[in-house]
Write an enzyme that holds these catalytic residues in place. Sequence first.
Site, mmCIF file in Angstrom:
data_model
loop_
_atom_site.group_PDB
_atom_site.id
_atom_site.type_symbol
_atom_site.label_atom_id
_atom_site.label_comp_id
_atom_site.label_asym_id
_atom_site.label_seq_id
_atom_site.Cartn_x
_atom_site.Cartn_y
_atom_site.Cartn_z
ATOM 1 N N GLN A 65 10.086 -4.951 8.767
ATOM 2 C CA GLN A 65 10.360 -5.093 7.323
ATOM 3 C C GLN A 65 11.815 -4.726 7.009
ATOM 4 O OE1 GLN A 65 9.063 -6.407 4.806
ATOM 5 N NE2 GLN A 65 6.850 -6.509 5.100
ATOM 6 N N HIS B 264 -3.852 2.046 8.822
ATOM 7 C CA HIS B 264 -3.485 2.163 10.233
ATOM 8 C C HIS B 264 -2.690 3.448 10.475
ATOM 9 C CE1 HIS B 264 -4.696 -1.897 10.277
ATOM 10 N NE2 HIS B 264 -3.531 -2.505 10.339
ATOM 11 N N ASP C 58 3.263 -7.581 0.088
ATOM 12 C CA ASP C 58 2.131 -7.531 1.012
ATOM 13 C C ASP C 58 0.970 -8.262 0.348
ATOM 14 O OD1 ASP C 58 -0.029 -6.947 2.634
ATOM 15 O OD2 ASP C 58 0.494 -4.845 2.930
ATOM 16 N N SER D 163 5.537 -2.422 12.408
ATOM 17 C CA SER D 163 5.512 -3.360 11.272
ATOM 18 C C SER D 163 6.708 -3.118 10.345
ATOM 19 C CB SER D 163 4.233 -3.162 10.447
ATOM 20 O OG SER D 163 3.109 -3.268 11.250
ATOM 21 N N HIS E 201 0.811 -1.225 0.000
ATOM 22 C CA HIS E 201 0.000 0.000 0.000
ATOM 23 C C HIS E 201 0.849 1.283 0.000
ATOM 24 C CE1 HIS E 201 -3.152 -2.809 1.068
ATOM 25 N NE2 HIS E 201 -2.472 -3.176 2.141
ATOM 26 N N GLU F 168 4.505 -9.162 4.367
ATOM 27 C CA GLU F 168 3.859 -8.325 5.381
ATOM 28 C C GLU F 168 2.637 -8.959 6.050
ATOM 29 O OE1 GLU F 168 4.668 -5.379 6.527
ATOM 30 O OE2 GLU F 168 2.823 -4.371 7.163
ATOM 31 N N SER G 165 -5.801 1.519 -2.342
ATOM 32 C CA SER G 165 -5.173 1.959 -1.089
ATOM 33 C C SER G 165 -4.183 3.101 -1.230
ATOM 34 C CB SER G 165 -4.464 0.769 -0.427
ATOM 35 O OG SER G 165 -3.411 0.314 -1.243
ATOM 36 N N HIS H 102 -7.361 -9.528 3.319
ATOM 37 C CA HIS H 102 -6.514 -8.984 2.252
ATOM 38 C C HIS H 102 -7.137 -8.862 0.862
ATOM 39 C CE1 HIS H 102 -2.709 -7.564 0.739
ATOM 40 N NE2 HIS H 102 -2.962 -8.276 -0.344
ATOM 41 N N ASP I 122 -0.147 -4.466 14.677
ATOM 42 C CA ASP I 122 -0.770 -3.934 13.445
ATOM 43 C C ASP I 122 -2.137 -4.582 13.225
ATOM 44 O OD1 ASP I 122 -1.409 -4.433 10.602
ATOM 45 O OD2 ASP I 122 0.518 -3.596 10.061
ATOM 46 N N ASN I 123 -2.159 -5.924 13.174
ATOM 47 C CA ASN I 123 -3.408 -6.622 12.863
ATOM 48 C C ASN I 123 -4.475 -6.331 13.925
ATOM 49 O OD1 ASN I 123 -1.260 -7.682 11.414
ATOM 50 N ND2 ASN I 123 -2.115 -9.733 11.274
ATOM 51 N N CYS J 188 -6.098 -2.408 13.253
ATOM 52 C CA CYS J 188 -7.481 -2.565 12.780
ATOM 53 C C CYS J 188 -8.466 -2.004 13.798
ATOM 54 C CB CYS J 188 -7.781 -4.029 12.465
ATOM 55 S SG CYS J 188 -6.860 -4.603 11.016
ATOM 56 N N LYS K 7 4.486 -7.309 14.901
ATOM 57 C CA LYS K 7 3.656 -7.015 13.730
ATOM 58 C C LYS K 7 2.239 -7.520 14.001
ATOM 59 C CE LYS K 7 1.751 -6.903 9.576
ATOM 60 N NZ LYS K 7 0.400 -7.364 9.312
ATOM 61 N N ASN L 288 4.879 -10.918 9.080
ATOM 62 C CA ASN L 288 3.579 -10.897 9.765
ATOM 63 C C ASN L 288 3.659 -11.521 11.152
ATOM 64 O OD1 ASN L 288 0.554 -10.499 9.708
ATOM 65 N ND2 ASN L 288 0.693 -12.708 10.120
ATOM 66 N N SER M 13 1.638 -0.355 -5.455
ATOM 67 C CA SER M 13 0.744 -0.684 -4.351
ATOM 68 C C SER M 13 0.260 -2.120 -4.489
ATOM 69 C CB SER M 13 -0.451 0.263 -4.324
ATOM 70 O OG SER M 13 -1.237 -0.016 -3.182
HETATM 71 P P1 NAD Z 1 -5.898 -14.958 11.580
HETATM 72 O O1 NAD Z 1 -5.538 -16.231 10.931
HETATM 73 O O2 NAD Z 1 -5.309 -14.584 12.887
HETATM 74 O O3 NAD Z 1 -7.494 -14.843 11.753
HETATM 75 C C1 NAD Z 1 -8.431 -15.249 10.811
HETATM 76 C C2 NAD Z 1 -9.538 -15.968 11.582
HETATM 77 O O4 NAD Z 1 -10.622 -16.237 10.704
HETATM 78 C C3 NAD Z 1 -9.073 -17.308 12.136
HETATM 79 O O5 NAD Z 1 -9.311 -17.369 13.529
HETATM 80 C C4 NAD Z 1 -9.908 -18.338 11.384
HETATM 81 O O6 NAD Z 1 -10.233 -19.464 12.186
HETATM 82 C C5 NAD Z 1 -11.138 -17.530 11.004
HETATM 83 N N1 NAD Z 1 -11.837 -18.011 9.813
HETATM 84 C C6 NAD Z 1 -11.321 -18.540 8.670
HETATM 85 N N2 NAD Z 1 -12.294 -18.818 7.790
HETATM 86 C C7 NAD Z 1 -13.458 -18.436 8.366
HETATM 87 C C8 NAD Z 1 -14.798 -18.447 7.931
HETATM 88 N N3 NAD Z 1 -15.134 -18.897 6.727
HETATM 89 N N4 NAD Z 1 -15.748 -17.966 8.775
HETATM 90 C C9 NAD Z 1 -15.417 -17.495 10.008
HETATM 91 N N5 NAD Z 1 -14.152 -17.463 10.474
HETATM 92 C C10 NAD Z 1 -13.179 -17.931 9.655
HETATM 93 O O7 NAD Z 1 -5.587 -13.815 10.497
HETATM 94 P P2 NAD Z 1 -5.473 -12.242 10.782
HETATM 95 O O8 NAD Z 1 -4.067 -11.914 11.057
HETATM 96 O O9 NAD Z 1 -6.546 -11.855 11.716
HETATM 97 O O10 NAD Z 1 -5.765 -11.700 9.301
HETATM 98 C C11 NAD Z 1 -7.042 -11.808 8.710
HETATM 99 C C12 NAD Z 1 -6.990 -11.167 7.322
HETATM 100 O O11 NAD Z 1 -6.727 -9.772 7.453
HETATM 101 C C13 NAD Z 1 -5.878 -11.705 6.419
HETATM 102 O O12 NAD Z 1 -6.343 -11.707 5.095
HETATM 103 C C14 NAD Z 1 -4.776 -10.664 6.571
HETATM 104 O O13 NAD Z 1 -3.892 -10.690 5.484
HETATM 105 C C15 NAD Z 1 -5.589 -9.404 6.668
HETATM 106 N N6 NAD Z 1 -4.976 -8.237 7.328
HETATM 107 C C16 NAD Z 1 -5.503 -7.037 6.996
HETATM 108 C C17 NAD Z 1 -5.011 -5.887 7.577
HETATM 109 C C18 NAD Z 1 -5.567 -4.561 7.208
HETATM 110 O O14 NAD Z 1 -4.957 -3.543 7.503
HETATM 111 N N7 NAD Z 1 -6.709 -4.503 6.559
HETATM 112 C C19 NAD Z 1 -3.995 -5.964 8.535
HETATM 113 C C20 NAD Z 1 -3.503 -7.216 8.882
HETATM 114 C C21 NAD Z 1 -4.008 -8.358 8.281
HETATM 115 N N1 ADE Z 2 -1.680 -1.592 6.207
HETATM 116 C C1 ADE Z 2 -2.590 -1.118 7.068
HETATM 117 N N2 ADE Z 2 -2.443 0.213 7.234
HETATM 118 C C2 ADE Z 2 -1.404 0.590 6.453
HETATM 119 C C3 ADE Z 2 -0.781 1.832 6.216
HETATM 120 N N3 ADE Z 2 -1.190 2.957 6.813
HETATM 121 N N4 ADE Z 2 0.254 1.847 5.353
HETATM 122 C C4 ADE Z 2 0.671 0.699 4.754
HETATM 123 N N5 ADE Z 2 0.126 -0.492 4.955
HETATM 124 C C5 ADE Z 2 -0.912 -0.558 5.801
#
Ligand code: NAD
Ligand code: ADE
Length: 490
Positions: free
Chosen positions: A423, A411, A152, A419, A66, A213, A94, A358, A247-248, A252, A243, A238, A89
Site C-alpha cells: 500500500q 489477520h 478497501d 499487504s 479497517h 486493497e 471491524s 468483503h 494476506d488472502n 484467512c 498481498k 490486491n 473504516s
Molecule cells: P478469488 O476470486 O480468488 O476467489 C473467489 C472464488 O469464489 C473464485 O474461485 C470463484 O470462482 C468462486 N465463486 C464465485 N462465486 C461463487 C459462488 N456463487 N459459489 C461458489 N464459488 C463461487 O477471491 P479471493 O481473493 O479469495 O477473495 C474472496 C473475497 O474475500 C473477496 O470479497 C475479497 O475482497 C475478500 N477478502 C477478505 C479478506 C478478509 O480478511 N476477510 C481478505 C482478503 C480478501
Molecule cells: N484485513 C484483514 N485483517 C486486517 C487487519 N488486521 N487490519 C486491517 N485490514 C485487515
Amino acid sequence: MSLDPLPHQSPATTDGDFRVKDLSLADWGRSEIELAEREMPGLMALREIHGGAKPLAGARITGSLHMTLQTAVLIETLVELGAQVRWSSCNIFSTQDHAAAAIAMGKTGSPGQPRGVPVFAWKAETLDEYWELLDLSLRFSGGRGPNLIVDDGGDATLMIHLGLKAEADPAMLDQTAESEDETALLRRLKMIRAEDPKRWFRTVTQWYGVSEETTTGVHRLHKMAKEGSLLVPAINVNDSVTKSKFDNLYGCRESLLDGIKRATGVMVAGKIAVVCGFGDVGKGCAQSLRGMGARVIVTEIDPICALQAAMEGYQVAKVEDFLDQGDIFITATGCVDAISARQLSLMKSGAIVCNIGHFDHEIDIAGLKRIPGIRRVNVKPQVDRWVFPDGREIILLAEGRLVNLGCAQGHPSFVMSASFTNQVLAQLALWAERTKASPGVRVLPRRLDEEVARLHLDKLGVRLTTLDARQADYLGLDADGPFKSDSYRY
Ligand code: NAD
Ligand code: ADE
C-alpha cells in the site's frame, strides 16, 4: 431476549477533529501498536528508508480501511513519510476501538490535548454513521478533498464517483436503492449536495489516485475502467503476489478460525464445514478447518478451482447437497447470494453461518430478515440466533459481514505488513506520478513485489540463495531479480 433491530448507542466522544468510541483506550492501543510494529518489518523498513526524505510531503491521503492495530502502523508510516492523513473504516464492525483511540490521541497527545491523526471510526457503526464517517474522512481543511485514497472494497471511490455524478444529475439520488447500505449512501449524498453542491467537483480536481486493497474493490475498479467512468489512476494492491497470495490465503488461514472460535467457542474437529469459493481466501479457510479436524466440503463455480479443491482431497459439492448436514458454512466468493435465504431456511438446526468475503450480500441476509415469522435472538455483539417459525435456528456471525474482523481482530500483523508495505509503495508511486498518469488500473512492478517479500525474510530467519553469474546467465536473469515473468502464477 428477542431483538429486531438491535438498539444502537452512539459513542460519546465526538470533540475535536476525530470521532472515536473512547479516548481513554489510547494507552492500551499504543502498547499494542508497539507490539504490532515488531511484527511489521516491511513498514518499519519504509520508515527507515524514506522517513528522512518525506516523499509524501504535501500529500493529503484518506484511508477507508479497517481501523485496526495493523492499520494504525500503516497510518503512522504514511505520516512519517510526510503525508497528511484522515481515516475511516471500511466495515461497520471491524474497528478496534483502542487502536482508533491511540491514533486520535497520537504519540505525544493526551486526553485533554489529542495530537494524533483525524480518525472517524468505532466498532458497530450504523450504516448512516458509516457513510457520515467516510464523508468526514474525505474533508480536509479549506473545503479540500484528498489527493490520494487508500481504499478497501471501493466505498471511498464509489462515494466520490457517485457524488460527482449526482452533482450533474441530482435525480439519481432519488433512485430506488437495492440495499439498506445503498439507501444510506444516497441519503448521505443528498445531505452533502444540499450543503455544498460543488463538493465533489472540487474534490476530483485534486484527486490523483487510489490504491485498492481487496479483490472485491479491484472488481469494482475494473468494471469502472471498462465502462470508461474511472476518474483516476488506480493501483491494484490486491494482486501484488505479496498481498493476495499471503494476506488472502495465510491471513484467512489464521483469522477465520479466530473469529468462529471467539464468537461461538465451537469444537471444529469432527464437524462438517462447507466453504463456498476456493480462491485465495477459500483455500486458506479450507486448509485451517481441515487442520483442526473438520471434514471440509468446497463449493465452486470455476472448474479450475473445483479441480484444485478435488486434487487437495476436498469433496466438491453444491451447497444444497449439504444443507441438512453442514455444521459450519463459510462464504469466500466475492459473489452475491452464494447462500440464498431459502438455503439458510433449510439448514440443519444450529448450523453456524458466516462470511469472510468483503460485503454482506454473499449470504442473503436481507432475504433472511424477510422470512415471515423469523425471530432474531441476540447472543452477544456480532452473534445472533435466527429462529425460524418451526423452531429450528441458525447462528449467524457478524450479520453476514467479515467474520474475521467482526468477531476477532483480523489477520496478524506480520501478514498485514506485507499487504501494507505494498500500500505504501503504491501511494508513493501515485504521488510521484500525480501530474502524469491517466485513469486505469495497474499492479506494482514485480521488482517491488519481490522487494516486499525480501523485507520480510530476516524476521523469519530465511537464508536466500543467490545466483552466481553463470547461473544467472543460464536462466537469462539478473541475479538481483526480477525472478519470474509477469505471467507467472505462484
Ligand atoms: P478469488 O476470486 O480468488 O476467489 C473467489 C472464488 O469464489 C473464485 O474461485 C470463484 O470462482 C468462486 N465463486 C464465485 N462465486 C461463487 C459462488 N456463487 N459459489 C461458489 N464459488 C463461487 O477471491 P479471493 O481473493 O479469495 O477473495 C474472496 C473475497 O474475500 C473477496 O470479497 C475479497 O475482497 C475478500 N477478502 C477478505 C479478506 C478478509 O480478511 N476477510 C481478505 C482478503 C480478501
Ligand atoms: N484485513 C484483514 N485483517 C486486517 C487487519 N488486521 N487490519 C486491517 N485490514 C485487515
